[in-house]
Design an enzyme around this catalytic site. Sequence first.
Site, mmCIF file in Angstrom:
data_model
loop_
_atom_site.group_PDB
_atom_site.id
_atom_site.type_symbol
_atom_site.label_atom_id
_atom_site.label_comp_id
_atom_site.label_asym_id
_atom_site.label_seq_id
_atom_site.Cartn_x
_atom_site.Cartn_y
_atom_site.Cartn_z
ATOM 1 N N HIS A 131 0.945 -0.344 2.274
ATOM 2 C CA HIS A 131 -0.223 -0.177 3.152
ATOM 3 C C HIS A 131 -1.198 -1.294 2.791
ATOM 4 O O HIS A 131 -2.189 -1.062 2.084
ATOM 5 C CB HIS A 131 -0.898 1.178 2.912
ATOM 6 C CG HIS A 131 -0.146 2.349 3.443
ATOM 7 N ND1 HIS A 131 -0.083 2.644 4.785
ATOM 8 C CD2 HIS A 131 0.573 3.301 2.824
ATOM 9 C CE1 HIS A 131 0.634 3.730 4.973
ATOM 10 N NE2 HIS A 131 1.057 4.153 3.790
ATOM 11 N N SER A 158 4.607 1.707 -8.046
ATOM 12 C CA SER A 158 5.779 2.477 -8.470
ATOM 13 C C SER A 158 5.552 3.147 -9.832
ATOM 14 O O SER A 158 4.709 2.717 -10.627
ATOM 15 C CB SER A 158 6.982 1.545 -8.561
ATOM 16 O OG SER A 158 6.732 0.553 -9.532
ATOM 17 N N GLU A 183 -1.832 5.927 -9.229
ATOM 18 C CA GLU A 183 -1.305 6.641 -8.047
ATOM 19 C C GLU A 183 0.096 6.101 -7.825
ATOM 20 O O GLU A 183 0.250 4.969 -7.368
ATOM 21 C CB GLU A 183 -2.182 6.363 -6.812
ATOM 22 C CG GLU A 183 -3.668 6.624 -6.992
ATOM 23 C CD GLU A 183 -4.008 8.100 -7.146
ATOM 24 O OE1 GLU A 183 -3.144 8.944 -6.845
ATOM 25 O OE2 GLU A 183 -5.125 8.394 -7.584
ATOM 26 N N ARG A 238 6.353 5.303 2.702
ATOM 27 C CA ARG A 238 5.088 5.898 2.264
ATOM 28 C C ARG A 238 5.395 6.666 0.995
ATOM 29 O O ARG A 238 6.465 7.283 0.887
ATOM 30 C CB ARG A 238 4.557 6.890 3.320
ATOM 31 C CG ARG A 238 4.151 6.222 4.604
ATOM 32 C CD ARG A 238 3.533 7.225 5.552
ATOM 33 N NE ARG A 238 2.259 7.705 5.030
ATOM 34 C CZ ARG A 238 1.488 8.587 5.659
ATOM 35 N NH1 ARG A 238 1.867 9.100 6.813
ATOM 36 N NH2 ARG A 238 0.351 8.976 5.137
ATOM 37 N N CYS A 239 4.434 6.665 0.073
ATOM 38 C CA CYS A 239 4.650 7.450 -1.142
ATOM 39 C C CYS A 239 4.880 8.911 -0.764
ATOM 40 O O CYS A 239 5.608 9.628 -1.441
ATOM 41 C CB CYS A 239 3.458 7.311 -2.081
ATOM 42 S SG CYS A 239 1.882 7.637 -1.284
ATOM 43 N N GLU A 280 13.206 7.956 -5.917
ATOM 44 C CA GLU A 280 12.430 7.731 -4.696
ATOM 45 C C GLU A 280 13.160 6.685 -3.850
ATOM 46 O O GLU A 280 13.256 5.530 -4.239
ATOM 47 C CB GLU A 280 11.033 7.209 -5.055
ATOM 48 C CG GLU A 280 10.207 6.899 -3.827
ATOM 49 C CD GLU A 280 8.840 6.278 -4.153
ATOM 50 O OE1 GLU A 280 8.770 5.420 -5.036
ATOM 51 O OE2 GLU A 280 7.860 6.683 -3.501
HETATM 52 P P1 NAD Z 1 5.261 -2.009 -7.385
HETATM 53 O O1 NAD Z 1 4.975 -1.056 -8.482
HETATM 54 O O2 NAD Z 1 6.488 -2.842 -7.448
HETATM 55 O O3 NAD Z 1 4.047 -3.045 -7.219
HETATM 56 C C1 NAD Z 1 2.722 -2.606 -7.073
HETATM 57 C C2 NAD Z 1 1.773 -3.690 -7.533
HETATM 58 O O4 NAD Z 1 1.974 -3.900 -8.932
HETATM 59 C C3 NAD Z 1 1.957 -5.039 -6.862
HETATM 60 O O5 NAD Z 1 0.697 -5.636 -6.687
HETATM 61 C C4 NAD Z 1 2.766 -5.827 -7.877
HETATM 62 O O6 NAD Z 1 2.533 -7.216 -7.812
HETATM 63 C C5 NAD Z 1 2.216 -5.278 -9.182
HETATM 64 N N1 NAD Z 1 3.160 -5.369 -10.307
HETATM 65 C C6 NAD Z 1 4.517 -5.289 -10.269
HETATM 66 N N2 NAD Z 1 5.025 -5.397 -11.501
HETATM 67 C C7 NAD Z 1 3.967 -5.533 -12.344
HETATM 68 C C8 NAD Z 1 3.840 -5.669 -13.738
HETATM 69 N N3 NAD Z 1 4.926 -5.695 -14.534
HETATM 70 N N4 NAD Z 1 2.612 -5.786 -14.262
HETATM 71 C C9 NAD Z 1 1.513 -5.755 -13.456
HETATM 72 N N5 NAD Z 1 1.565 -5.621 -12.129
HETATM 73 C C10 NAD Z 1 2.782 -5.515 -11.581
HETATM 74 O O7 NAD Z 1 5.207 -1.155 -6.026
HETATM 75 P P2 NAD Z 1 5.513 -1.618 -4.541
HETATM 76 O O8 NAD Z 1 6.977 -1.817 -4.389
HETATM 77 O O9 NAD Z 1 4.584 -2.706 -4.129
HETATM 78 O O10 NAD Z 1 5.028 -0.308 -3.731
HETATM 79 C C11 NAD Z 1 5.827 0.811 -3.533
HETATM 80 C C12 NAD Z 1 5.539 1.892 -4.547
HETATM 81 O O11 NAD Z 1 4.167 2.281 -4.497
HETATM 82 C C13 NAD Z 1 6.316 3.162 -4.234
HETATM 83 O O12 NAD Z 1 6.804 3.699 -5.434
HETATM 84 C C14 NAD Z 1 5.276 4.075 -3.610
HETATM 85 O O13 NAD Z 1 5.580 5.445 -3.699
HETATM 86 C C15 NAD Z 1 4.065 3.710 -4.408
HETATM 87 N N6 NAD Z 1 2.858 4.113 -3.710
HETATM 88 C C16 NAD Z 1 2.101 5.147 -4.208
HETATM 89 C C17 NAD Z 1 0.974 5.598 -3.516
HETATM 90 C C18 NAD Z 1 0.118 6.724 -4.021
HETATM 91 O O14 NAD Z 1 -1.031 6.846 -3.561
HETATM 92 N N7 NAD Z 1 0.592 7.582 -4.910
HETATM 93 C C19 NAD Z 1 0.617 4.974 -2.321
HETATM 94 C C20 NAD Z 1 1.405 3.923 -1.850
HETATM 95 C C21 NAD Z 1 2.514 3.493 -2.559
#
Ligand code: NAD
Length: 479
Positions: A156, A232, A251, A284-285, A379
């Site tokens: 999002h 994640s 989150e 979506r989460c 997930e």
């Molecule tokens: P991700 O965890 O791969 O990345 C999220 C963010 O973290 C990005 O900005 C990424 O650059 C950064 N990141 C990645 N590895 C990192 C590290 N080692 N150190 C610091 N920063 C790092 O997640 P994604 O693939 O972008 O998004 C999908 C995930 O987000 C899903 O698991 C989804 O369920 C979750 N999500 C949760 C919510 C919630 O409100 N609970 C909402 C939306 C998405």
Amino acid sequence: MHAIEPIYQPMLLAGTPADADRVIEVRNPFSGALVGSVPQAEKRQIRAAFAAAARFRPKLSRRERSDILLGTARAIASNQDRLARLITAETGLCLKDSLHETRRACDVWSFAAHALIQNDGEIYPGDIGGNPHARRIFSMRTPLAGVIAAITPFNHPLNLVSHKLAPAIATNNRVVLKPSEQTPLTALALGRILREQGLPDGMLSIVTGTPHDLGDCVFTDEDAELVTFTGSVRVGHQIAERAGYRRLVLELGGNDPFIVLADADVDRAAQLAVQGAVRHSGQRCTAVKRALVVEELADRFAERALHHMQQLSTGDPSDPSVDLGTVISEDAAQLIARRVDGAVAAGARLLLGGEPRGAFCPPTLLDHVPPACELVAEETFGPVLPIIRCNNDIEEIVMTANATRFGLSAAICSNRLDHVTRLIEGLAVGSVNVWEVPGYRTELTPFGGIKQSGLGHKEGIVEAMRSFTQVKTYSLPWP
Ligand code: NAD
């Protein structure tokens, strides 16, 4: 296809445009075309962003903050089409989903403006207890002494960035935001809108870069007092282990069950389940990740779900009539396909689906899915609806629903209040929706998971504003 000219967007360091020696390219997951590029920040630039934020002391009155927040909501509304097309180009989400996201973001900014005019203090009497004093104690909320470090995911790119920035601005805080390297252009577009609305430069930096190059510096900077992370479980846990002595709001991912009990209107339930599993490309989460359906309804539920899935139109995500775009990348589509194959090998029946094409993952429906297979134990972030058949036994359904490490949201389809209340009590999740998708919420209400789905304060404008402030008390000698 509606093409967007590739754009280069500089970062915003304390409001000032900044470049770096290297850039990150953002490509359209559907067409592979270059959407734009952003700088690959250097660690010294991240340090400079935090140092500039720490030096700046926001002094905006509530009225001034409210004007910026409402102005931003209006600017998002008047640029809705342009922003939605940018989201679609960066993510591959269909335009319908992207337009929906812009409407949600408008709510975030206007609700924050309304929330900040509410009184946030409390008053306590002093002439009580074993040591009565003729005094009164007042509480007030103040911005954090340090800087907020915010990290957001790809799925999002406008709304989740808004959920970090709007409550931070509403509470006169300073933020260094690092959006996902997969979708940084929308965040930078929002940053420009905020500058146009008169946000003081020192209140916001938006830095771009890959985690590989930035390492831990965004969440371990000496001036970062609070880290608010959405993403994640894997990355959230890494941050929790390394962030040290600072506040954390995490989150994280979900594995939301959609529970259909014996009294349910099967067609209504199937329609909701498909909507919850497929909208936003299932990314979506709080997407429906597992339908737990009582055995006696399961054949009919599967048949109705198949019918509703077959109505979905697919194709170019920028076509306004399309219901389902791509997932974020070809790799993501391949991972989903491997998990679907694994479920079939473990005994599930594939009712609809097929091979991915590039980053396009076809809407996929499976029945008789064993609860232990990876497709539903982890997930799975894509347009997949796996049906797990259950006995008509509330305790057993609760056990199946809770048998994952996640605990974000859940949905129930039933009008039996006795059963619904037992489920609400038994489900180990942050929110439950009856006759709605698990992801139903308003932008104002508390939102967030338990177990491995979240740690610390919840989100939603009201809770986020609390988490971004500290409570100070003072007492006066006038009771
Ligand atoms: P991700 O965890 O791969 O990345 C999220 C963010 O973290 C990005 O900005 C990424 O650059 C950064 N990141 C990645 N590895 C990192 C590290 N080692 N150190 C610091 N920063 C790092 O997640 P994604 O693939 O972008 O998004 C999908 C995930 O987000 C899903 O698991 C989804 O369920 C979750 N999500 C949760 C919510 C919630 O409100 N609970 C909402 C939306 C998405």
